[in-house]
Design a protein around this motif. Structure first.
Motif, PDB file in Angstrom:
ATOM      1  N   ARG A  60      12.334 -52.902  73.590  1.00 19.73           N
ATOM      2  CA  ARG A  60      12.593 -51.669  72.849  1.00 19.73           C
ATOM      3  C   ARG A  60      11.292 -50.995  72.449  1.00 19.73           C
ATOM      4  O   ARG A  60      11.147 -49.779  72.540  1.00 19.73           O
ATOM      5  CB  ARG A  60      13.433 -51.964  71.614  1.00 19.73           C
ATOM      6  N   THR A  61      10.311 -51.796  72.016  1.00 17.41           N
ATOM      7  CA  THR A  61       9.028 -51.243  71.614  1.00 17.41           C
ATOM      8  C   THR A  61       8.329 -50.596  72.800  1.00 17.41           C
ATOM      9  O   THR A  61       7.800 -49.492  72.702  1.00 17.41           O
ATOM     10  CB  THR A  61       8.140 -52.341  71.008  1.00 17.41           C
ATOM     11  N   ALA A  62       8.341 -51.270  73.943  1.00 19.86           N
ATOM     12  CA  ALA A  62       7.712 -50.721  75.143  1.00 19.86           C
ATOM     13  C   ALA A  62       8.417 -49.449  75.585  1.00 19.86           C
ATOM     14  O   ALA A  62       7.775 -48.476  75.983  1.00 19.86           O
ATOM     15  CB  ALA A  62       7.735 -51.762  76.263  1.00 19.86           C
ATOM     16  N   GLU A  63       9.728 -49.428  75.511  1.00 17.86           N
ATOM     17  CA  GLU A  63      10.472 -48.248  75.919  1.00 17.86           C
ATOM     18  C   GLU A  63      10.214 -47.079  74.967  1.00 17.86           C
ATOM     19  O   GLU A  63      10.136 -45.931  75.400  1.00 17.86           O
ATOM     20  CB  GLU A  63      11.967 -48.554  75.995  1.00 17.86           C
ATOM     21  N   GLN A  64      10.054 -47.360  73.687  1.00 22.60           N
ATOM     22  CA  GLN A  64       9.755 -46.289  72.739  1.00 22.60           C
ATOM     23  C   GLN A  64       8.364 -45.712  73.001  1.00 22.60           C
ATOM     24  O   GLN A  64       8.159 -44.494  72.939  1.00 22.60           O
ATOM     25  CB  GLN A  64       9.837 -46.795  71.295  1.00 22.60           C
ATOM     26  N   ARG A  65       7.415 -46.590  73.319  1.00 23.47           N
ATOM     27  CA  ARG A  65       6.072 -46.091  73.657  1.00 23.47           C
ATOM     28  C   ARG A  65       6.130 -45.205  74.896  1.00 23.47           C
ATOM     29  O   ARG A  65       5.440 -44.188  74.989  1.00 23.47           O
ATOM     30  CB  ARG A  65       5.103 -47.261  73.869  1.00 23.47           C
ATOM     31  N   TRP A  66       6.952 -45.610  75.848  1.00 25.95           N
ATOM     32  CA  TRP A  66       7.126 -44.795  77.054  1.00 25.95           C
ATOM     33  C   TRP A  66       7.759 -43.441  76.700  1.00 25.95           C
ATOM     34  O   TRP A  66       7.352 -42.407  77.219  1.00 25.95           O
ATOM     35  CB  TRP A  66       7.988 -45.541  78.067  1.00 25.95           C
ATOM     36  N   SER A  67       8.737 -43.453  75.790  1.00 22.41           N
ATOM     37  CA  SER A  67       9.367 -42.214  75.359  1.00 22.41           C
ATOM     38  C   SER A  67       8.351 -41.290  74.694  1.00 22.41           C
ATOM     39  O   SER A  67       8.345 -40.073  74.928  1.00 22.41           O
ATOM     40  CB  SER A  67      10.519 -42.517  74.398  1.00 22.41           C
ATOM     41  N   ASP A  68       7.476 -41.865  73.884  1.00 27.15           N
ATOM     42  CA  ASP A  68       6.419 -41.063  73.248  1.00 27.15           C
ATOM     43  C   ASP A  68       5.474 -40.494  74.310  1.00 27.15           C
ATOM     44  O   ASP A  68       5.027 -39.337  74.207  1.00 27.15           O
ATOM     45  CB  ASP A  68       5.627 -41.911  72.258  1.00 27.15           C
ATOM     46  N   PHE A  69       5.161 -41.297  75.316  1.00 21.62           N
ATOM     47  CA  PHE A  69       4.318 -40.840  76.415  1.00 21.62           C
ATOM     48  C   PHE A  69       4.958 -39.662  77.132  1.00 21.62           C
ATOM     49  O   PHE A  69       4.303 -38.666  77.437  1.00 21.62           O
ATOM     50  CB  PHE A  69       4.089 -41.998  77.392  1.00 21.62           C
ATOM     51  N   ARG A  70       6.280 -39.741  77.364  1.00 15.28           N
ATOM     52  CA  ARG A  70       6.986 -38.663  78.049  1.00 15.28           C
ATOM     53  C   ARG A  70       6.968 -37.380  77.213  1.00 15.28           C
ATOM     54  O   ARG A  70       6.778 -36.286  77.732  1.00 15.28           O
ATOM     55  CB  ARG A  70       8.441 -39.060  78.327  1.00 15.28           C
ATOM     56  N   THR A  71       7.144 -37.511  75.914  1.00 12.81           N
ATOM     57  CA  THR A  71       7.118 -36.339  75.035  1.00 12.81           C
ATOM     58  C   THR A  71       5.759 -35.654  75.096  1.00 12.81           C
ATOM     59  O   THR A  71       5.665 -34.422  75.205  1.00 12.81           O
ATOM     60  CB  THR A  71       7.445 -36.739  73.593  1.00 12.81           C
ATOM     61  N   ALA A  72       4.698 -36.446  75.033  1.00 11.88           N
ATOM     62  CA  ALA A  72       3.347 -35.891  75.082  1.00 11.88           C
ATOM     63  C   ALA A  72       3.058 -35.272  76.443  1.00 11.88           C
ATOM     64  O   ALA A  72       2.415 -34.217  76.543  1.00 11.88           O
ATOM     65  CB  ALA A  72       2.322 -36.975  74.759  1.00 11.88           C
ATOM     66  N   ARG A  73       3.536 -35.905  77.488  1.00 14.42           N
ATOM     67  CA  ARG A  73       3.308 -35.392  78.844  1.00 14.42           C
ATOM     68  C   ARG A  73       3.982 -34.030  79.034  1.00 14.42           C
ATOM     69  O   ARG A  73       3.374 -33.084  79.533  1.00 14.42           O
ATOM     70  CB  ARG A  73       3.858 -36.409  79.840  1.00 14.42           C
ATOM     71  N   ASP A  74       5.232 -33.901  78.625  1.00 13.70           N
ATOM     72  CA  ASP A  74       5.933 -32.621  78.761  1.00 13.70           C
ATOM     73  C   ASP A  74       5.283 -31.542  77.910  1.00 13.70           C
ATOM     74  O   ASP A  74       5.196 -30.379  78.323  1.00 13.70           O
ATOM     75  CB  ASP A  74       7.407 -32.778  78.383  1.00 13.70           C
ATOM     76  N   ALA A  75       4.813 -31.916  76.731  1.00 16.48           N
ATOM     77  CA  ALA A  75       4.152 -30.941  75.863  1.00 16.48           C
ATOM     78  C   ALA A  75       2.862 -30.439  76.499  1.00 16.48           C
ATOM     79  O   ALA A  75       2.545 -29.241  76.433  1.00 16.48           O
ATOM     80  CB  ALA A  75       3.867 -31.550  74.498  1.00 16.48           C
ATOM     81  N   ALA A  76       2.115 -31.337  77.131  1.00 19.46           N
ATOM     82  CA  ALA A  76       0.867 -30.940  77.782  1.00 19.46           C
ATOM     83  C   ALA A  76       1.139 -30.002  78.952  1.00 19.46           C
ATOM     84  O   ALA A  76       0.417 -29.025  79.169  1.00 19.46           O
ATOM     85  CB  ALA A  76       0.101 -32.170  78.254  1.00 19.46           C
ATOM     86  N   LEU A  77       2.187 -30.272  79.713  1.00 12.16           N
ATOM     87  CA  LEU A  77       2.525 -29.407  80.841  1.00 12.16           C
ATOM     88  C   LEU A  77       2.967 -28.018  80.379  1.00 12.16           C
ATOM     89  O   LEU A  77       2.813 -27.035  81.111  1.00 12.16           O
ATOM     90  CB  LEU A  77       3.632 -30.044  81.683  1.00 12.16           C
ATOM     91  N   ALA A  78       3.529 -27.932  79.170  1.00 21.04           N
ATOM     92  CA  ALA A  78       4.063 -26.666  78.672  1.00 21.04           C
ATOM     93  C   ALA A  78       3.019 -25.801  77.966  1.00 21.04           C
ATOM     94  O   ALA A  78       3.370 -24.809  77.334  1.00 21.04           O
ATOM     95  CB  ALA A  78       5.228 -26.943  77.718  1.00 21.04           C
ATOM     96  N   GLU A  79       1.736 -26.131  78.097  1.00 23.80           N
ATOM     97  CA  GLU A  79       0.699 -25.306  77.479  1.00 23.80           C
ATOM     98  C   GLU A  79       0.727 -23.900  78.087  1.00 23.80           C
ATOM     99  O   GLU A  79       1.073 -23.721  79.254  1.00 23.80           O
ATOM    100  CB  GLU A  79      -0.673 -25.947  77.690  1.00 23.80           C
ATOM    101  N   PRO A  80       0.348 -22.874  77.311  1.00 26.24           N
ATOM    102  CA  PRO A  80       0.504 -21.477  77.748  1.00 26.24           C
ATOM    103  C   PRO A  80      -0.164 -21.124  79.074  1.00 26.24           C
ATOM    104  O   PRO A  80       0.320 -20.271  79.808  1.00 26.24           O
ATOM    105  CB  PRO A  80      -0.108 -20.688  76.592  1.00 26.24           C
ATOM    106  N   HIS A  81      -1.289 -21.745  79.395  1.00 28.27           N
ATOM    107  CA  HIS A  81      -1.954 -21.471  80.673  1.00 28.27           C
ATOM    108  C   HIS A  81      -2.248 -22.776  81.410  1.00 28.27           C
ATOM    109  O   HIS A  81      -3.284 -22.925  82.064  1.00 28.27           O
ATOM    110  CB  HIS A  81      -3.242 -20.661  80.462  1.00 28.27           C
ATOM    111  N   GLY A  82      -1.301 -23.690  81.332  1.00 32.94           N
ATOM    112  CA  GLY A  82      -1.449 -24.983  81.979  1.00 32.94           C
ATOM    113  C   GLY A  82      -1.025 -24.962  83.441  1.00 32.94           C
ATOM    114  O   GLY A  82      -0.879 -23.919  84.072  1.00 32.94           O
ATOM    115  N   TRP A  83      -0.757 -26.160  83.975  1.00 30.72           N
ATOM    116  CA  TRP A  83      -0.474 -26.308  85.400  1.00 30.72           C
ATOM    117  C   TRP A  83       0.819 -25.630  85.827  1.00 30.72           C
ATOM    118  O   TRP A  83       0.996 -25.313  87.006  1.00 30.72           O
ATOM    119  CB  TRP A  83      -0.436 -27.784  85.760  1.00 30.72           C
ATOM    120  N   LEU A  84       1.730 -25.395  84.905  1.00 31.38           N
ATOM    121  CA  LEU A  84       2.999 -24.766  85.282  1.00 31.38           C
ATOM    122  C   LEU A  84       2.894 -23.253  85.397  1.00 31.38           C
ATOM    123  O   LEU A  84       3.874 -22.588  85.728  1.00 31.38           O
ATOM    124  CB  LEU A  84       4.082 -25.124  84.265  1.00 31.38           C
ATOM    125  N   THR A  85       1.724 -22.703  85.148  1.00 32.40           N
ATOM    126  CA  THR A  85       1.580 -21.242  85.137  1.00 32.40           C
ATOM    127  C   THR A  85       0.821 -20.694  86.335  1.00 32.40           C
ATOM    128  O   THR A  85       0.594 -19.488  86.412  1.00 32.40           O
ATOM    129  CB  THR A  85       0.876 -20.790  83.848  1.00 32.40           C
TER     130      THR A  85
END
Length: 293
Positions: free
Chosen positions: A6-31
């Protein structure tokens, strides 16, 4: 499910949240909305104000106040000619235009294979405005595997392809990571480069490529332990920017970095790139990607 899992999976969930947030930057890779080489004589670019030049020594853009270009290095409007010089593989967020504040589109200057190019990053690109997160496989505790790092005596520079057919790449291989996967016979051996703080980056193909995943992906390990062991968490496998955009120049795997097994963990292929993805995965041959002794 154990407390440890459970602890490892929660850390992975936190990693996923941070990863999606980084991709959603205003002039990031998705733009990224275009990639254009600069000619050695002044000329116009599609969808970008001004007149542009790229020589062997520098890049230049000439504009008038009516063009609405802002020099991001100084914050001042571009009236006349400004120049920039980059080393190979370097990039610079150089000028911007559009929108109510004049910075909706950022023009990134890049130097690749000795040539200057620009990429536009539009904060209103549909790739960003429609983004709700990268699709991923469910967490797989069995795909957190221990391996061993076998460093080379000295790093090796190896030529590689990239996501752009006109941009060659280099891979600085520091050694090989050897490991096993659950349900698979024998060991796998993949070459790795070194990142910050001694972490190892492994770019690889596997048998999910072109179906549920992009043409290749990347996983990063922490710094090898003193005894050479490393932990590969394939749940943290990520896409390169070229999985989201046809305008990437991302490095392809070094020859031989092919897993003849499906790695159903980490990031999947973005939904809007399922059709027309020009980064084709290689045909998998089980014998060649095994350690043969």
């Amino acid at each position: 499910m154990s407390t440890t899992t459970r602890t490892a999976e929660q850390r992975w969930s936190d990693f996923r949240t941070a990863r999606d947030a980084a991709l959603a930057e205003p002039h990031g890779w998705l733009t990224i909305t275009s990639f254009q080489w600069l000619a050695d004589s002044p000329g116009a670019l599609e969808g970008v104000p001004g007149t542009w030049t790229g020589t062997a020594t520098h890049a230049a853009v000439t504009a008038e106040s009516a063009d609405g270009l802002t020099d991001l290095t100084s914050g001042r409007p571009v009236t006349g000619t400004i120049t920039a010089t980059l080393g190979d593989e370097e990039s610079l967020s150089w000028v911007a235009f559009g929108g109510t504040e004049g910075r909706r589109v950022v023009v990134e200057l890049a130097r690749r294979a000795g040539r200057y190019a620009v990429r536009t990053r539009d904060a209103e690109a549909p790739t960003l405005t429609h983004f709700t997160g990268v699709p991923v496989f469910g967490y797989r505790p069995d795909l957190v595997v221990e391996g061993r790092f076998e460093p080379f005596t000295a790093p090796r520079e190896e030529m590689i392809a990239t996501a752009h057919p006109d941009v060659p790449g280099k891979h600085r291989t520091v050694g090989e990571v050897v490991f096993r996967l659950p349900g698979e016979d024998g060991e796998f051996r993949l070459r790795a480069s070194q990142e910050e703080a001694g972490s190892l980056a492994i770019t690889f193909h596997d048998r999910t490529n072109g179906a549920s995943t992009a043409a290749w992906r990347k996983v990063v390990t922490r710094r090898p332990r003193p005894d050479g062991t490393v932990l590969l968490d394939f749940n943290r496998t990520i896409n390169y920017p070229s999985a989201f955009s046809p305008f990437g120049t991302c490095p392809a795997p070094v020859a031989g970095n092919v897993l003849a097994a499906p790695v159903e963990a980490g990031e999947k292929r973005p939904e809007d790139r399922r059709d027309g993805d020009r980064t084709a995965a290689p045909r998998m041959r089980r014998v060649q990607s095994r350690v043969s002794g």
